[in-house]
Design a protein around this motif. Structure first.
Motif, PDB file in Angstrom:
ATOM      1  N   HIS A 152      47.284  -8.752 -11.322  1.00 25.60           N
ATOM      2  CA  HIS A 152      46.533  -9.901 -11.834  1.00 25.60           C
ATOM      3  C   HIS A 152      47.443 -10.719 -12.737  1.00 25.60           C
ATOM      4  O   HIS A 152      48.264 -10.172 -13.478  1.00 25.60           O
ATOM      5  CB  HIS A 152      45.314  -9.462 -12.650  1.00 25.60           C
ATOM      6  N   THR A 153      47.277 -12.018 -12.689  1.00 25.78           N
ATOM      7  CA  THR A 153      47.920 -12.922 -13.637  1.00 25.78           C
ATOM      8  C   THR A 153      46.842 -13.828 -14.213  1.00 25.78           C
ATOM      9  O   THR A 153      46.170 -14.555 -13.474  1.00 25.78           O
ATOM     10  CB  THR A 153      49.013 -13.768 -12.979  1.00 25.78           C
ATOM     11  N   PHE A 154      46.657 -13.777 -15.528  1.00 29.36           N
ATOM     12  CA  PHE A 154      45.623 -14.561 -16.190  1.00 29.36           C
ATOM     13  C   PHE A 154      46.283 -15.628 -17.064  1.00 29.36           C
ATOM     14  O   PHE A 154      46.907 -15.302 -18.075  1.00 29.36           O
ATOM     15  CB  PHE A 154      44.735 -13.678 -17.056  1.00 29.36           C
ATOM     16  N   PRO A 155      46.200 -16.927 -16.694  1.00 25.56           N
ATOM     17  CA  PRO A 155      46.786 -17.980 -17.530  1.00 25.56           C
ATOM     18  C   PRO A 155      45.950 -18.221 -18.783  1.00 25.56           C
ATOM     19  O   PRO A 155      44.730 -18.070 -18.776  1.00 25.56           O
ATOM     20  CB  PRO A 155      46.747 -19.205 -16.604  1.00 25.56           C
ATOM     21  N   LEU A 156      46.644 -18.547 -19.866  1.00 28.06           N
ATOM     22  CA  LEU A 156      45.979 -18.813 -21.148  1.00 28.06           C
ATOM     23  C   LEU A 156      46.095 -20.279 -21.513  1.00 28.06           C
ATOM     24  O   LEU A 156      46.220 -20.641 -22.693  1.00 28.06           O
ATOM     25  CB  LEU A 156      46.596 -17.935 -22.240  1.00 28.06           C
ATOM     26  N   ASP A 157      46.074 -21.150 -20.510  1.00 29.56           N
ATOM     27  CA  ASP A 157      46.120 -22.602 -20.710  1.00 29.56           C
ATOM     28  C   ASP A 157      47.377 -23.032 -21.453  1.00 29.56           C
ATOM     29  O   ASP A 157      47.347 -23.966 -22.273  1.00 29.56           O
ATOM     30  CB  ASP A 157      44.871 -23.093 -21.463  1.00 29.56           C
ATOM     31  N   GLY A 158      48.483 -22.345 -21.186  1.00 28.34           N
ATOM     32  CA  GLY A 158      49.759 -22.745 -21.759  1.00 28.34           C
ATOM     33  C   GLY A 158      50.011 -22.274 -23.168  1.00 28.34           C
ATOM     34  O   GLY A 158      51.094 -22.508 -23.715  1.00 28.34           O
ATOM     35  N   ILE A 194      43.795  -3.637 -23.778  1.00 27.38           N
ATOM     36  CA  ILE A 194      42.869  -3.426 -22.670  1.00 27.38           C
ATOM     37  C   ILE A 194      41.832  -2.407 -23.114  1.00 27.38           C
ATOM     38  O   ILE A 194      42.153  -1.441 -23.818  1.00 27.38           O
ATOM     39  CB  ILE A 194      43.606  -2.972 -21.395  1.00 27.38           C
ATOM     40  N   SER A 195      40.581  -2.634 -22.746  1.00 24.46           N
ATOM     41  CA  SER A 195      39.498  -1.759 -23.170  1.00 24.46           C
ATOM     42  C   SER A 195      39.681  -0.361 -22.592  1.00 24.46           C
ATOM     43  O   SER A 195      40.337  -0.184 -21.562  1.00 24.46           O
ATOM     44  CB  SER A 195      38.156  -2.339 -22.731  1.00 24.46           C
ATOM     45  N   PRO A 196      39.116   0.654 -23.234  1.00 25.22           N
ATOM     46  CA  PRO A 196      39.287   2.032 -22.741  1.00 25.22           C
ATOM     47  C   PRO A 196      38.824   2.227 -21.307  1.00 25.22           C
ATOM     48  O   PRO A 196      39.398   3.055 -20.583  1.00 25.22           O
ATOM     49  CB  PRO A 196      38.433   2.852 -23.717  1.00 25.22           C
ATOM     50  N   ASP A 197      37.827   1.475 -20.861  1.00 26.83           N
ATOM     51  CA  ASP A 197      37.371   1.620 -19.474  1.00 26.83           C
ATOM     52  C   ASP A 197      38.158   0.772 -18.501  1.00 26.83           C
ATOM     53  O   ASP A 197      37.916   0.818 -17.283  1.00 26.83           O
ATOM     54  CB  ASP A 197      35.878   1.301 -19.353  1.00 26.83           C
ATOM     55  N   GLY A 198      39.123  -0.003 -18.998  1.00 24.42           N
ATOM     56  CA  GLY A 198      39.980  -0.815 -18.154  1.00 24.42           C
ATOM     57  C   GLY A 198      39.347  -2.081 -17.631  1.00 24.42           C
ATOM     58  O   GLY A 198      39.973  -2.830 -16.872  1.00 24.42           O
ATOM     59  N   GLY A 199      38.127  -2.386 -18.038  1.00 23.15           N
ATOM     60  CA  GLY A 199      37.434  -3.544 -17.482  1.00 23.15           C
ATOM     61  C   GLY A 199      37.703  -4.849 -18.174  1.00 23.15           C
ATOM     62  O   GLY A 199      37.510  -5.921 -17.587  1.00 23.15           O
ATOM     63  N   THR A 200      38.149  -4.807 -19.434  1.00 27.86           N
ATOM     64  CA  THR A 200      38.338  -6.030 -20.215  1.00 27.86           C
ATOM     65  C   THR A 200      39.741  -6.082 -20.791  1.00 27.86           C
ATOM     66  O   THR A 200      40.219  -5.101 -21.382  1.00 27.86           O
ATOM     67  CB  THR A 200      37.317  -6.110 -21.372  1.00 27.86           C
ATOM     68  N   ARG A 225      38.829  -8.106 -16.148  1.00 19.89           N
ATOM     69  CA  ARG A 225      40.022  -7.807 -15.353  1.00 19.89           C
ATOM     70  C   ARG A 225      39.782  -7.968 -13.855  1.00 19.89           C
ATOM     71  O   ARG A 225      40.695  -8.326 -13.108  1.00 19.89           O
ATOM     72  CB  ARG A 225      40.519  -6.378 -15.647  1.00 19.89           C
ATOM     73  N   ALA A 226      38.581  -7.705 -13.400  1.00 19.13           N
ATOM     74  CA  ALA A 226      38.301  -7.772 -11.970  1.00 19.13           C
ATOM     75  C   ALA A 226      38.225  -9.201 -11.458  1.00 19.13           C
ATOM     76  O   ALA A 226      38.691  -9.509 -10.359  1.00 19.13           O
ATOM     77  CB  ALA A 226      36.997  -7.039 -11.656  1.00 19.13           C
ATOM     78  N   PHE A 262      49.364   0.102 -22.190  1.00 10.53           N
ATOM     79  CA  PHE A 262      48.906   0.843 -21.013  1.00 10.53           C
ATOM     80  C   PHE A 262      47.386   0.834 -20.960  1.00 10.53           C
ATOM     81  O   PHE A 262      46.718   0.763 -22.004  1.00 10.53           O
ATOM     82  CB  PHE A 262      49.353   2.315 -21.086  1.00 10.53           C
ATOM     83  N   SER A 263      46.846   0.940 -19.755  1.00  7.54           N
ATOM     84  CA  SER A 263      45.410   1.167 -19.624  1.00  7.54           C
ATOM     85  C   SER A 263      45.089   2.601 -20.036  1.00  7.54           C
ATOM     86  O   SER A 263      45.985   3.450 -20.135  1.00  7.54           O
ATOM     87  CB  SER A 263      44.951   0.928 -18.187  1.00  7.54           C
ATOM     88  N   GLY A 264      43.808   2.866 -20.286  1.00  2.00           N
ATOM     89  CA  GLY A 264      43.407   4.175 -20.769  1.00  2.00           C
ATOM     90  C   GLY A 264      43.724   5.311 -19.831  1.00  2.00           C
ATOM     91  O   GLY A 264      43.953   6.443 -20.278  1.00  2.00           O
ATOM     92  N   ASP A 265      43.773   5.044 -18.518  1.00  2.00           N
ATOM     93  CA  ASP A 265      44.117   6.098 -17.558  1.00  2.00           C
ATOM     94  C   ASP A 265      45.598   6.138 -17.229  1.00  2.00           C
ATOM     95  O   ASP A 265      46.044   6.965 -16.424  1.00  2.00           O
ATOM     96  CB  ASP A 265      43.304   5.941 -16.272  1.00  2.00           C
ATOM     97  N   GLY A 266      46.374   5.245 -17.847  1.00  2.00           N
ATOM     98  CA  GLY A 266      47.814   5.231 -17.634  1.00  2.00           C
ATOM     99  C   GLY A 266      48.264   4.648 -16.318  1.00  2.00           C
ATOM    100  O   GLY A 266      49.452   4.634 -16.017  1.00  2.00           O
ATOM    101  N   ALA A 267      47.331   4.124 -15.505  1.00  3.88           N
ATOM    102  CA  ALA A 267      47.686   3.621 -14.179  1.00  3.88           C
ATOM    103  C   ALA A 267      48.194   2.187 -14.210  1.00  3.88           C
ATOM    104  O   ALA A 267      48.868   1.751 -13.274  1.00  3.88           O
ATOM    105  CB  ALA A 267      46.479   3.703 -13.247  1.00  3.88           C
ATOM    106  N   LEU A 268      47.888   1.444 -15.275  1.00  6.10           N
ATOM    107  CA  LEU A 268      48.238   0.035 -15.343  1.00  6.10           C
ATOM    108  C   LEU A 268      49.055  -0.265 -16.593  1.00  6.10           C
ATOM    109  O   LEU A 268      48.898   0.390 -17.630  1.00  6.10           O
ATOM    110  CB  LEU A 268      46.985  -0.844 -15.356  1.00  6.10           C
TER     111      LEU A 268
END
Length: 662
Positions: free
Chosen positions: A74-80, A88-94, A109-110, A345-351
């Motif tokens: 994922h690439t999320f732009p922050l308007d420059g 990143i939240s512990p559940d990896g969603g935010t 994130r999704a 890192f994400s909470g599960d270490g995968a990201l």
């Protein structure tokens, strides 16, 4: 046929020469792609891989293809707006990103949608942290307080005063009961949660320079990294300094001001970064390991939840991945177009998540860069895939037999065979039992389906020195000190027959050369002999080569075998000859293992020289070298589908899994 040959002639080539050209082009492309990845040039690696002739592409191409396809998920732009903070939240969603305009953006994130925007009154957001339960977001900005937010509603929970100084870094304890913030005046403030009561201000950094990094260890101690070139370890209950590392203020050597510090979640080590690179200190004896030359400045560092990996972000626009135990560089995530200011890192270490001056947040897949790691309690000596590829059985120096499931990353079985280091493993035909052979010559069988105590498998009075299994797993072969080849039923352990061998030295290796008909024994004096089991007769004998034959693999066609020696050479032996046909300088030390890929196109060799090499079977030319191991590599079996290679690394007590995809 005339059209095909005419086409080649029109190009000025004959078919054999064209094939040779493609092979040379392929190997040059692989070497260039490997070099590009080592330099962090992912785009360059992709160009070289795309240039490799498709019909030549083998396992090493697939591995580099995985490693170079590390474009962010994922690439999320922050308007420059440049960003200095990400979490990143512990559940990896935010994903939370702090901008130079004082905003904290909470991003789904999704979908990439902004769930909420939390606003500081002025200036840059320097750091962000989620509480362990994900219910609170803490942010450190240009104001003189730490803000606590409810990420579900975007509402401010509280503002914790930091006096007259700005906070630069903020972190929660693992249990969520404390919050620490480092300040611009050289202090660290600590609050008790949920009361949000300040309990201690830690002071002691020389000259009161800014403290850009703070971390809380699992046992509650606090580490801080300062511009005074010191990393300090504190007792937050008493305010005492427990340890100081680094050269100190005013030092003119290679050290420079620290930018960030991170603590291993398992409490084994600290990592700090700055203009001098990455420094890692063991918390048991405070030995230090330094990795220099990363970039002119390294502003940020993070440690994976399991403590095995370290992320750094630098001004050279790269996110670098490192192995924590040995400092091996595992790869670079490339895509940012400005300096990296924050990684996590994400909470599960995968990201991995990163942000920086280019005003984007990027999420990366860790698995595409590094080999999966299966940790062991002791040095693994041998590994064997189950015939269906679901499980990987490993035998260790302490006599433990482990069954690992690579698809889930979990150990499903662990049993102490209790008979010394394990040197060979074999699955029975039904895949339900594992035969384990120890260095002391004990052979036991263990039922994976109904785990209990391992049982003796062969005659307990007999102690084999080397062992092997037939391709169909129906027979087990052993040679002991009596230099007799014994053949056993692979399911019952009943002895079937014996053959008296001609060797006069100690047996060092044993294996099948072509299916189930020919078996080869390698001896400590450098000789080898091949026996036709269908006729019980000697069909080949290699005269002593003065170096012990330590490993062996049969090559396609059934006529030639490849022998690995004590001196690091590979010997190609035509079993009809008495001398080796070729001698290849493969390694700088003992060859500890050889493994043939299921399709017969590649051989991998491991060694005491800390590397593993992939060889093209067609002409035994090395195609790729796998480095970054802290110590000698032991075993290297390919999975049944040929896509995954398991390499045992003794000193770091692990098995690394390298996956290749076409």
């Amino acid at each position: 046929m005339r059209l095909v040959i005419g086409g080649w002639l029109a190009l000025g080539l004959c078919p054999p020469l064209a094939a040779q050209r493609d092979t040379l082009v392929y190997r040059a492309a692989i070497a260039a792609a490997d070099g590009a990845l080592a330099a962090g040039d992912t785009r360059g690696a992709r160009r070289w891989l795309n240039a490799a002739p498709s019909r030549e592409r083998g396992w090493e191409w697939g591995l580099l293809n995985v490693r170079s396809s590390n474009a962010s998920i994922h690439t999320f732009p922050l308007d420059g707006a440049p960003s200095w903070a990400v979490a990143i939240s512990p559940d990896g969603g935010t994903v939370a990103a702090g901008t130079s305009s004082g905003e904290v953006r909470l991003i789904d994130r999704a979908t990439g949608a902004t769930r909420a925007t939390l606003r500081h009154a002025v200036g840059v957001v320097y750091d962000i942290a989620f509480s362990p339960d994900g219910a609170v977001v803490a942010s450190a900005g240009a104001e003189t307080f730490v803000k606590l937010w409810n990420p579900a509603t975007g509402a401010v929970i509280d503002s914790l005063s930091t006096g007259r100084r700005r906070p630069l870094d903020v972190t929660f304890s693992a249990d969520g009961r404390r919050l620490a913030a480092s300040l611009t005046n050289g202090a660290v403030m600590v609050w008790e949660l949920p009361e949000r009561r300040p309990i201690r201000t830690l002071t002691g950094h020389v000259g009161g320079p800014p403290v850009p990094g703070v971390a809380i260890l699992p046992d509650g101690r606090i580490a801080s990294a300062s511009w005074d070139q010191h990393v300090r370890l504190w007792n937050p209950d008493t305010g005492d300094t427990l340890r100081t590392v680094g050269p100190g203020y005013g030092h003119s050597g290679p050290y420079a001001a620290w930018s960030d510090v991170a603590a291993d979640p398992r409490g084994r080590y600290l990592a700090a970064v700055g203009r001098d690179g990455l420094h890692i200190w063991s918390l048991s004896d405070w030995t230090e390991r330094t990795i220099r030359g990363i970039a002119a400045d390294v502003p940020t560092v993070a440690i994976s939840p399991d403590g095995q990996l370290i992320l750094t972000g630098s001004t050279n626009q790269r996110v670098e991945l490192w192995h924590a135990d040995d400092g091996a560089h595992l790869g670079s995530f490339v895509g940012h177009e400005g300096a990296i200011r924050s990684v996590t890192f994400s909470g599960d270490g995968a990201l991995a998540v990163s942000t920086g001056d280019d005003g984007t947040v990027r999420v990366w897949d860790i698995a595409r860069m590094t080999a999966a790691v299966a940790r062991h309690s002791s040095a693994p000596y041998v590994a064997l895939w189950s015939p269906d590829g679901r499980y990987l059985a490993t035998g260790a120096h302490d006599g433990h037999l482990n069954v690992y499931e690579p698809s889930t990353g979990r150990f499903v079985r662990d049993v102490n065979i209790g008979s010394g280091p394990l040197v060979n493993l074999m699955w029975t035909t039904d895949q339900g039992r594992i035969i384990a052979v120890s260095e002391r010559g004990q052979v036991k069988v263990w039922d994976v389906r109904r785990p209990g105590e391992p049982a003796a498998f062969l005659d307990s009075a007999y102690a084999p020195t080397v062992s092997a299994q037939s391709a169909d797993r129906r027979q087990l072969f052993t040679v002991g000190a009596d230099r007799t080849l014994r053949i056993w039923d692979g399911n019952t352990g009943a002895e079937l027959r014996r053959l008296t061998l001609e060797g006069k030295a100690t047996p060092r290796s044993l294996g099948m050369a072509n299916g189930r008909n020919t078996i080869v024994v390698g001896w400590s004096d450098g000789s080898a002999e091949a026996w036709d089991l269908a006729a019980d007769r000697l069909v080949g004998r290699l005269q002593g080569t003065a170096v012990s034959i330590r490993s062996f693999v049969g090559l396609p066609g059934g006529r030639n075998v490849l022998l690995g020696t004590e001196s690091g050479e590979l010997l190609v032996w035509d079993m009809a000859a008495s001398t080796p046909g070729r001698r290849l300088r493969a390694h700088d030390d003992r060859v500890t293992g050889l493994s043939l890929s299921p399709d017969g196109s590649r051989v991998v060799s491991t060694s005491f020289d800390n590397v593993a090499r992939i060889w093209d079977v067609a002409d035994l030319t090395p195609t790729l070298t796998l480095r970054g191991f802290a110590n000698y590599t032991h075993c290297s079996p390919f999975s049944p589908d040929g896509r995954t290679l398991a390499i045992c690394v003794s000193s770091s007590k692990e098995v690394r899994l390298f996956r290749a995809e076409p």
